[in-house]
Design an enzyme around this catalytic site. Structure first.
Site, PDB file in Angstrom:
ATOM      1  N   HIS A   1      19.600  33.863  27.477  1.00  5.10           N
ATOM      2  CA  HIS A   1      18.327  34.118  26.791  1.00  5.10           C
ATOM      3  C   HIS A   1      17.781  32.768  26.324  1.00  5.10           C
ATOM      4  O   HIS A   1      18.560  31.848  26.036  1.00  5.10           O
ATOM      5  CB  HIS A   1      18.641  35.019  25.581  1.00  5.10           C
ATOM      6  CG  HIS A   1      17.466  35.521  24.822  1.00  5.10           C
ATOM      7  ND1 HIS A   1      16.792  34.754  23.900  1.00  5.10           N
ATOM      8  CD2 HIS A   1      16.860  36.729  24.818  1.00  5.10           C
ATOM      9  CE1 HIS A   1      15.818  35.474  23.364  1.00  5.10           C
ATOM     10  NE2 HIS A   1      15.830  36.680  23.904  1.00  5.10           N
TER      11      HIS A   1
ATOM     12  N   ASP B   1      26.985  33.773  22.465  1.00  8.81           N
ATOM     13  CA  ASP B   1      25.805  34.511  22.048  1.00  8.81           C
ATOM     14  C   ASP B   1      26.127  35.999  22.210  1.00  8.81           C
ATOM     15  O   ASP B   1      26.157  36.522  23.327  1.00  8.81           O
ATOM     16  CB  ASP B   1      24.617  34.090  22.935  1.00  8.81           C
ATOM     17  CG  ASP B   1      23.379  34.958  22.702  1.00  8.81           C
ATOM     18  OD1 ASP B   1      23.462  35.922  21.921  1.00  8.81           O
ATOM     19  OD2 ASP B   1      22.346  34.658  23.320  1.00  8.81           O
TER      20      ASP B   1
ATOM     21  N   GLN C   1      23.630  40.778  22.576  1.00 10.68           N
ATOM     22  CA  GLN C   1      23.628  42.047  23.316  1.00 10.68           C
ATOM     23  C   GLN C   1      24.991  42.730  23.275  1.00 10.68           C
ATOM     24  O   GLN C   1      25.074  43.939  23.339  1.00 10.68           O
ATOM     25  CB  GLN C   1      23.231  41.817  24.791  1.00 10.68           C
ATOM     26  CG  GLN C   1      21.805  41.371  24.995  1.00 10.68           C
ATOM     27  CD  GLN C   1      20.778  42.435  24.591  1.00 10.68           C
ATOM     28  OE1 GLN C   1      21.050  43.624  24.572  1.00 10.68           O
ATOM     29  NE2 GLN C   1      19.586  41.991  24.242  1.00 10.68           N
TER      30      GLN C   1
ATOM     31  N   LYS D   1      19.829  44.632  16.416  1.00 12.70           N
ATOM     32  CA  LYS D   1      20.179  45.220  17.718  1.00 12.70           C
ATOM     33  C   LYS D   1      21.351  46.178  17.585  1.00 12.70           C
ATOM     34  O   LYS D   1      21.825  46.737  18.561  1.00 12.70           O
ATOM     35  CB  LYS D   1      20.523  44.113  18.712  1.00 12.70           C
ATOM     36  CG  LYS D   1      19.318  43.231  19.071  1.00 12.70           C
ATOM     37  CD  LYS D   1      19.655  42.308  20.201  1.00 12.70           C
ATOM     38  CE  LYS D   1      18.686  41.165  20.346  1.00 12.70           C
ATOM     39  NZ  LYS D   1      17.402  41.531  20.933  1.00 12.70           N
TER      40      LYS D   1
ATOM     41  N   CYS E   1      12.543  36.806  28.034  1.00 12.84           N
ATOM     42  CA  CYS E   1      13.025  35.537  27.451  1.00 12.84           C
ATOM     43  C   CYS E   1      14.151  34.961  28.298  1.00 12.84           C
ATOM     44  O   CYS E   1      15.150  34.442  27.769  1.00 12.84           O
ATOM     45  CB  CYS E   1      13.510  35.722  26.016  1.00 12.84           C
ATOM     46  SG  CYS E   1      12.221  36.165  24.869  1.00 12.84           S
TER      47      CYS E   1
HETATM   48  N1  PLP Z   1      20.412  36.263  22.854  1.00 14.65           N
HETATM   49  C1  PLP Z   1      20.282  37.363  23.597  1.00 14.65           C
HETATM   50  C2  PLP Z   1      21.227  37.603  24.737  1.00 14.65           C
HETATM   51  C3  PLP Z   1      19.273  38.275  23.304  1.00 14.65           C
HETATM   52  O1  PLP Z   1      19.132  39.369  24.055  1.00 14.65           O
HETATM   53  C4  PLP Z   1      18.406  38.016  22.222  1.00 14.65           C
HETATM   54  C5  PLP Z   1      17.297  38.928  21.910  1.00 14.65           C
HETATM   55  O2  PLP Z   1      16.881  39.740  22.708  1.00 14.65           O
HETATM   56  C6  PLP Z   1      18.610  36.865  21.466  1.00 14.65           C
HETATM   57  C7  PLP Z   1      19.612  36.000  21.820  1.00 14.65           C
HETATM   58  C8  PLP Z   1      17.738  36.547  20.304  1.00 14.65           C
HETATM   59  O3  PLP Z   1      17.949  37.497  19.284  1.00 14.65           O
HETATM   60  P1  PLP Z   1      16.998  37.495  18.016  1.00 14.65           P
HETATM   61  O4  PLP Z   1      15.612  37.720  18.539  1.00 14.65           O
HETATM   62  O5  PLP Z   1      17.503  38.625  17.180  1.00 14.65           O
HETATM   63  O6  PLP Z   1      17.132  36.171  17.379  1.00 14.65           O
END
Ligand code: PLP
Length: 426
Positions: A141, A218, A221, A244, A384
């Site tokens: 992401h 990260d 998800q 999430k 993203c």
């Molecule tokens: N990393 C991953 C794999 C994501 O899917 C997302 C959000 O969709 C993020 C990071 C960023 O999360 P946040 O928008 O809660 O900061």
């Protein structure tokens, strides 16, 4: 009278050997699922973007405002003390949820993005120098991609990429080939937000540690859908978001062990993160306070505690299994429709409940718009994850992402929506 968090229906029915999820009871916990969208019953398949919230989470947030209302850590009166106890209890609950070791801490931030940036500012800018290497992948992401490019620009470090295959999986042995003695940090998702692909995190951590690099996972998800044991992974940082995982927006978590956190600089400076402030200079509080300057999202953290209890009561293994079943059904039901192209590895073994697809050359936004008319919420676009879209050779995809309250009937409705798109565009 408010319902307390424990009054949310658990939805877990214990059979002889294992708990089974009672999906209708679980659905009744989510007030928004009684709504209609565009005049149709809401079919919410955008859980990768954010999850819905059960009543007990809403109640817990509201109870903080109605029953306590006070700020934390600095009041000597009863309500402030109670608010402090409630807030700190969620920290301990979060650490237990991810099986943090005794010296592991959960720092509250506002999101996964902020947690990753905390590592970028607090650790990477302090420790990296010109020529050092950061290894990431094209499946990340943007939140786990752009910060490392920014760190590289500022420090002279180099961003390198472990190779990704055409189906969006990591090439076997690719990480090992990319790591060098100069690698200082590996940043890897635990589950792709586009395909649901789950990389072999423990193997990557072992390979990175073998060359002396730290590893940031990260978990945005993954953590919401699977049991997590950070000690088993052995990662140095884990970032994830409450919103999430049935919790409120505006709360994120960064996990790390004490020695790593001690080696980092604070990112935000101000109240609550200090030990002593004098004209001559300031000394900082020990972790975790060192990284939580200012008034945090107290209500959100308390709501997050209710979300963690809710998910734990249902059982993370059971949640993951339910979503895997939905994914398999989506493949069977929608993957077989002529013109539908599904992204991600065909082997569902290492996949979470995310189904990304296109219909011939119909623009994903057109698909999303038609589905919206049917009351179906999906995400359409590049998610993203532009580098991964380039690997797939597409502008974007349509993404249906599942959670514990989704059903096979909803996938049937999605399939009917796909048929409707084909009638109009194909
Ligand atoms: N990393 C991953 C794999 C994501 O899917 C997302 C959000 O969709 C993020 C990071 C960023 O999360 P946040 O928008 O809660 O900061």
């Amino acid at each position: 009278m408010q319902r307390s968090p424990s009054q949310c229906t658990s939805g877990a029915v214990f059979g002889i050997n294992k708990p089974m999820l009672e999906i209708p009871a679980i659905r009744a916990d989510f007030p928004i699922l009684t709504k209609t969208m565009r005049g149709k019953p809401l079919v919410y398949l955008d859980n990768g973007a954010t999850s819905l919230k059960p009543e007990c989470v809403l109640d817990a947030e509201r109870a903080y405002y109605t029953d306590l209302g006070a700020n934390i850590h600095r009041g000597v009166y009863e309500f402030s003390e109670q608010a402090t106890v409630a807030y700190d209890a969620v920290r301990a609950q979060t650490e237990a949820f991810i099986h943090a070791p005794d010296d592991g801490h959960a720092i509250f931030t506002k999101s996964t993005t902020e947690s990753i940036n905390l590592v970028a500012y607090g650790w990477a800018l302090k420790h990296l120098k010109s020529g050092d290497e950061i290894v990431i992948t094209e499946i990340e992401h943007h939140s786990n991609f752009v910060p490392w490019q920014a760190v590289a620009e500022r420090t002279g470090a180099v961003v390198r990429f472990a190779p990704v295959a055409e189906d969006g999986t990591l090439e076997p042995g690719g990480f090992e080939r990319t790591l060098t003695a100069k690698t200082r940090l590996v940043a890897i998702t635990a589950m792709s937000n586009v395909t649901g692909y789950i990389p072999p995190v423990s193997e990557i951590v072992a390979a990175a540690h073998a060359v002396g690099a730290l590893v940031l996972v990260d978990g945005a998800q993954y953590v919401s859908h699977h049991p997590v044991d950070v000690a088993e992974w052995g990662c140095d940082f884990l970032a994830f978001s409450a919103h999430k995982m049935c919790g409120p927006t505006g709360v994120g978590v960064l996990y790390a062990r004490e020695n790593v956190l001690d080696s980092m600089d604070p990112f935000l400076f101000g109240g609550d993160m200090i030990l002593k402030v004098k004209k001559e200079g300031t000394t900082y509080a020990p972790v975790p306070a060192k990284f939580e300057a200012g008034t945090p999202n107290i209500a959100g953290v308390i709501g997050f505690g209710a979300a963690l209890s809710y998910l734990s009561n249902l059982g993370l293994k059971e949640i993951a299994a339910h979503e895997k079943e939905l994914l398999a059904y989506a493949y069977e039901r929608i993957g077989s429709i002529p013109g539908v192209i599904v992204y991600g590895p065909a082997d569902l073994a290492n996949r979470g409940g995310i189904f990304s697809f296109n219909i011939d050359d119909v623009h994903p936004h057109d698909v999303g718009t038609i589905l919206d008319r049917e009351g179906i919420a999906v995400r359409a676009g590049f998610h993203c994850a532009q580098p991964l879209m380039r690997v797939f050779g597409v502008f974007g995809t349509v993404r249906a992402s599942f959670y514990v309250y989704n059903t096979r009937e909803e996938i049937d409705l999605l399939a009917a929506g796909v048929d409707a798109v084909r009638e109009i565009f194909v």
